[in-house]
Scaffold this motif. Structure first.
Motif, PDB file in Angstrom:
ATOM      1  N   CYS A  60       5.713   8.447 -66.395  1.00 37.08           N
ATOM      2  CA  CYS A  60       5.572   9.916 -66.334  1.00 37.08           C
ATOM      3  C   CYS A  60       5.112  10.480 -67.671  1.00 37.08           C
ATOM      4  CB  CYS A  60       6.907  10.566 -65.974  1.00 37.08           C
ATOM      5  SG  CYS A  60       7.431  10.213 -64.297  1.00 37.08           S
ATOM      6  N   VAL A  61       5.672   9.959 -68.762  1.00 32.92           N
ATOM      7  CA  VAL A  61       5.210  10.357 -70.094  1.00 32.92           C
ATOM      8  C   VAL A  61       4.743   9.105 -70.819  1.00 32.92           C
ATOM      9  CG1 VAL A  61       6.675  12.428 -70.275  1.00 32.92           C
ATOM     10  CG2 VAL A  61       7.502  10.263 -71.211  1.00 32.92           C
ATOM     11  N   ARG A  62       3.721   9.255 -71.639  1.00 28.90           N
ATOM     12  CA  ARG A  62       3.083   8.094 -72.265  1.00 28.90           C
ATOM     13  C   ARG A  62       3.543   7.853 -73.694  1.00 28.90           C
ATOM     14  NH1 ARG A  62      -2.222   6.933 -69.171  1.00 28.90           N
ATOM     15  NH2 ARG A  62      -1.585   7.838 -67.209  1.00 28.90           N
ATOM     16  N   CYS A  63       4.445   8.694 -74.178  1.00 29.26           N
ATOM     17  CA  CYS A  63       4.946   8.521 -75.541  1.00 29.26           C
ATOM     18  C   CYS A  63       6.462   8.377 -75.502  1.00 29.26           C
ATOM     19  CB  CYS A  63       4.575   9.720 -76.402  1.00 29.26           C
ATOM     20  SG  CYS A  63       2.794   9.966 -76.507  1.00 29.26           S
TER      21      CYS A  63
ATOM     22  N   GLY B 257       7.276   4.629 -63.947  1.00 23.42           N
ATOM     23  CA  GLY B 257       8.544   4.711 -64.672  1.00 23.42           C
ATOM     24  C   GLY B 257       8.665   6.057 -65.355  1.00 23.42           C
ATOM     25  N   GLU B 258       9.693   6.155 -66.187  1.00 27.94           N
ATOM     26  CA  GLU B 258       9.979   7.420 -66.851  1.00 27.94           C
ATOM     27  C   GLU B 258       9.127   7.600 -68.106  1.00 27.94           C
ATOM     28  OE1 GLU B 258      13.895   8.623 -69.355  1.00 27.94           O
ATOM     29  OE2 GLU B 258      14.226   7.899 -67.326  1.00 27.94           O
ATOM     30  N   GLY B 259       9.237   6.647 -69.018  1.00 31.00           N
ATOM     31  CA  GLY B 259       8.504   6.716 -70.274  1.00 31.00           C
ATOM     32  C   GLY B 259       8.745   5.444 -71.059  1.00 31.00           C
ATOM     33  N   PRO B 260       7.958   5.219 -72.109  1.00 36.51           N
ATOM     34  CA  PRO B 260       8.108   3.998 -72.892  1.00 36.51           C
ATOM     35  C   PRO B 260       9.417   3.973 -73.672  1.00 36.51           C
ATOM     36  CG  PRO B 260       6.097   5.234 -73.502  1.00 36.51           C
ATOM     37  CD  PRO B 260       6.889   6.092 -72.601  1.00 36.51           C
TER      38      PRO B 260
ATOM     39  N   LEU C  38       7.469  14.107 -79.356  1.00 36.10           N
ATOM     40  CA  LEU C  38       7.038  12.772 -78.947  1.00 36.10           C
ATOM     41  C   LEU C  38       5.970  12.223 -79.897  1.00 36.10           C
ATOM     42  CD1 LEU C  38       6.974  12.819 -75.039  1.00 36.10           C
ATOM     43  CD2 LEU C  38       8.879  12.641 -76.635  1.00 36.10           C
ATOM     44  N   VAL C  39       5.145  13.098 -80.424  1.00 38.45           N
ATOM     45  CA  VAL C  39       4.138  12.668 -81.403  1.00 38.45           C
ATOM     46  C   VAL C  39       4.872  12.080 -82.609  1.00 38.45           C
ATOM     47  CG1 VAL C  39       2.325  13.442 -82.986  1.00 38.45           C
ATOM     48  CG2 VAL C  39       2.396  14.327 -80.653  1.00 38.45           C
ATOM     49  N   ASP C  40       5.985  12.729 -82.993  1.00 38.49           N
ATOM     50  CA  ASP C  40       6.767  12.252 -84.137  1.00 38.49           C
ATOM     51  C   ASP C  40       7.473  10.932 -83.856  1.00 38.49           C
ATOM     52  OD1 ASP C  40       5.996  14.428 -85.573  1.00 38.49           O
ATOM     53  OD2 ASP C  40       7.853  15.553 -85.281  1.00 38.49           O
ATOM     54  N   SER C  41       7.901  10.715 -82.614  1.00 34.31           N
ATOM     55  CA  SER C  41       8.714   9.525 -82.347  1.00 34.31           C
ATOM     56  C   SER C  41       7.909   8.315 -81.884  1.00 34.31           C
ATOM     57  CB  SER C  41       9.807   9.832 -81.311  1.00 34.31           C
ATOM     58  OG  SER C  41       9.222  10.065 -80.038  1.00 34.31           O
ATOM     59  N   ARG C  42       6.656   8.525 -81.484  1.00 29.56           N
ATOM     60  CA  ARG C  42       5.891   7.380 -80.962  1.00 29.56           C
ATOM     61  C   ARG C  42       5.211   6.627 -82.104  1.00 29.56           C
ATOM     62  NH1 ARG C  42       0.918  11.181 -78.859  1.00 29.56           N
ATOM     63  NH2 ARG C  42      -0.308  11.078 -80.788  1.00 29.56           N
ATOM     64  N   SER C  43       4.951   5.334 -81.868  1.00 28.83           N
ATOM     65  CA  SER C  43       4.058   4.656 -82.802  1.00 28.83           C
ATOM     66  C   SER C  43       2.681   4.542 -82.170  1.00 28.83           C
ATOM     67  CB  SER C  43       4.598   3.289 -83.212  1.00 28.83           C
ATOM     68  OG  SER C  43       4.776   2.479 -82.091  1.00 28.83           O
ATOM     69  N   GLN C  44       2.625   4.658 -80.846  1.00 25.53           N
ATOM     70  CA  GLN C  44       1.343   4.689 -80.143  1.00 25.53           C
ATOM     71  C   GLN C  44       1.532   5.286 -78.752  1.00 25.53           C
ATOM     72  OE1 GLN C  44      -0.208   0.709 -79.211  1.00 25.53           O
ATOM     73  NE2 GLN C  44       1.862  -0.113 -79.506  1.00 25.53           N
ATOM     74  N   ILE C  45       0.418   5.665 -78.131  1.00 26.24           N
ATOM     75  CA  ILE C  45       0.439   6.154 -76.760  1.00 26.24           C
ATOM     76  C   ILE C  45       0.428   4.929 -75.849  1.00 26.24           C
ATOM     77  CG2 ILE C  45      -0.887   7.411 -75.008  1.00 26.24           C
ATOM     78  CD1 ILE C  45      -1.924   9.218 -77.314  1.00 26.24           C
ATOM     79  N   VAL C  46       1.314   4.911 -74.861  1.00 23.76           N
ATOM     80  CA  VAL C  46       1.396   3.766 -73.949  1.00 23.76           C
ATOM     81  C   VAL C  46       0.778   4.156 -72.602  1.00 23.76           C
ATOM     82  CG1 VAL C  46       2.943   2.147 -72.786  1.00 23.76           C
ATOM     83  CG2 VAL C  46       3.501   2.961 -75.087  1.00 23.76           C
ATOM     84  N   ASN C  47      -0.396   3.596 -72.324  1.00 22.12           N
ATOM     85  CA  ASN C  47      -1.088   3.904 -71.078  1.00 22.12           C
ATOM     86  C   ASN C  47      -0.690   2.931 -69.980  1.00 22.12           C
ATOM     87  OD1 ASN C  47      -3.024   6.172 -71.655  1.00 22.12           O
ATOM     88  ND2 ASN C  47      -3.565   4.795 -73.331  1.00 22.12           N
ATOM     89  N   GLY C  48      -1.041   3.283 -68.753  1.00 26.35           N
ATOM     90  CA  GLY C  48      -0.771   2.407 -67.622  1.00 26.35           C
ATOM     91  C   GLY C  48      -1.579   1.125 -67.726  1.00 26.35           C
ATOM     92  N   THR C  49      -1.084   0.060 -67.092  1.00 29.41           N
ATOM     93  CA  THR C  49      -1.816  -1.211 -67.072  1.00 29.41           C
ATOM     94  C   THR C  49      -1.955  -1.673 -65.634  1.00 29.41           C
ATOM     95  OG1 THR C  49       0.242  -2.451 -67.298  1.00 29.41           O
ATOM     96  CG2 THR C  49      -0.970  -1.992 -69.317  1.00 29.41           C
ATOM     97  N   GLY C  50      -3.000  -2.452 -65.388  1.00 31.08           N
ATOM     98  CA  GLY C  50      -3.224  -2.978 -64.039  1.00 31.08           C
ATOM     99  C   GLY C  50      -4.593  -2.590 -63.530  1.00 31.08           C
ATOM    100  N   PRO C  51      -5.021  -3.212 -62.424  1.00 33.34           N
ATOM    101  CA  PRO C  51      -6.383  -2.996 -61.925  1.00 33.34           C
ATOM    102  C   PRO C  51      -6.577  -1.615 -61.306  1.00 33.34           C
ATOM    103  CG  PRO C  51      -5.152  -4.398 -60.419  1.00 33.34           C
ATOM    104  CD  PRO C  51      -4.256  -4.155 -61.589  1.00 33.34           C
TER     105      PRO C  51
END
Length: 198
Positions: A81-84, A40-43, A18-31
């Motif tokens: 569930c996964v951030r990358c 969801g499953e993953g980005p 996942l480190v190889d395939s991501r361009s960034q870590i996608v964190n949760g959004t919202g208050p």
């Protein structure tokens, strides 16, 4: 009170693929006081590019339906569930899900939501720890312990399912309607809930 910044994963190398395939870590959004958390499953490609969950076509479906049931996107938390991004949008592996689980548990623990809504098979099975027939079980409310804390979890189909199979639209809509009810955001109470934060 710690801020949501603490829940932002900025560096993680637990999953080499996942480190190889991501361009960034996608964190949760919202208050951080959101009553409803969507998991969801993953980005995917759009999410990986923009750094936010559910921004592609599925995101549009989700946003539209949230508005219909009286839940605005900026009042709910959306995470994965996964951030990358897994390569080729494949499902995350058991190890990848396990590696990222602590981040999700910390996020849910901090938010302490009224209801967790799982979008699709992977997050439903991951949090319920059993196999789930999502289309049959959508709209079902389950009691689940996450890190020892009892939580209410609502199974929902993935918004993308409605794009491929029109018959899923009703299933998706009624599950979100139920989530809004559980979070106590009816038509009559929606104005009230929005004012609580001011």
């Amino acid at each position: 009170m710690e801020s949501m910044e603490d829940l932002c994963v900025t560096e993680c190398t637990r999953c080499p693929a996942l480190v190889d395939s991501r361009s960034q870590i996608v964190n949760g959004t919202g208050p951080e006081d959101a009553d409803v958390v969507f998991v969801g499953e993953g980005p995917g490609a759009n999410e990986d590019a923009e750094g936010e969950p559910f921004v592609g076509r599925s995101g549009t479906v989700l946003d539209d339906q949230l508005r219909i049931v009286g839940l605005e996107r900026d009042r709910v938390r959306i995470t994965n569930c996964v951030r990358c991004r897994p390569p080729e949008n494949r499902d995350p592996t058991k190890d990848e899900l396990a590696n990222c689980r602590g981040y999700l548990e910390a996020e849910l623990g901090r938010l302490d939501p009224e209801v967790i809504v799982t979008l699709g098979k992977v997050p439903s099975e991951h949090l319920l720890e059993r196999s789930v027939a999502v289309t049959k079980e959508a709209g079902t409310l389950e009691d689940v312990r996450i890190e020892g804390t009892p939580r209410r979890l609502l199974i929902c189909v993935h918004p993308a399912a409605t794009l491929y199979d029109r018959s899923q639209e009703e299933t998706f809509a009624s599950a979100l309607e139920r989530a809004a009810d559980l979070a106590d955001v009816g038509d009559d109470g929606s104005g009230q809930t929005r004012l609580d934060g001011f």
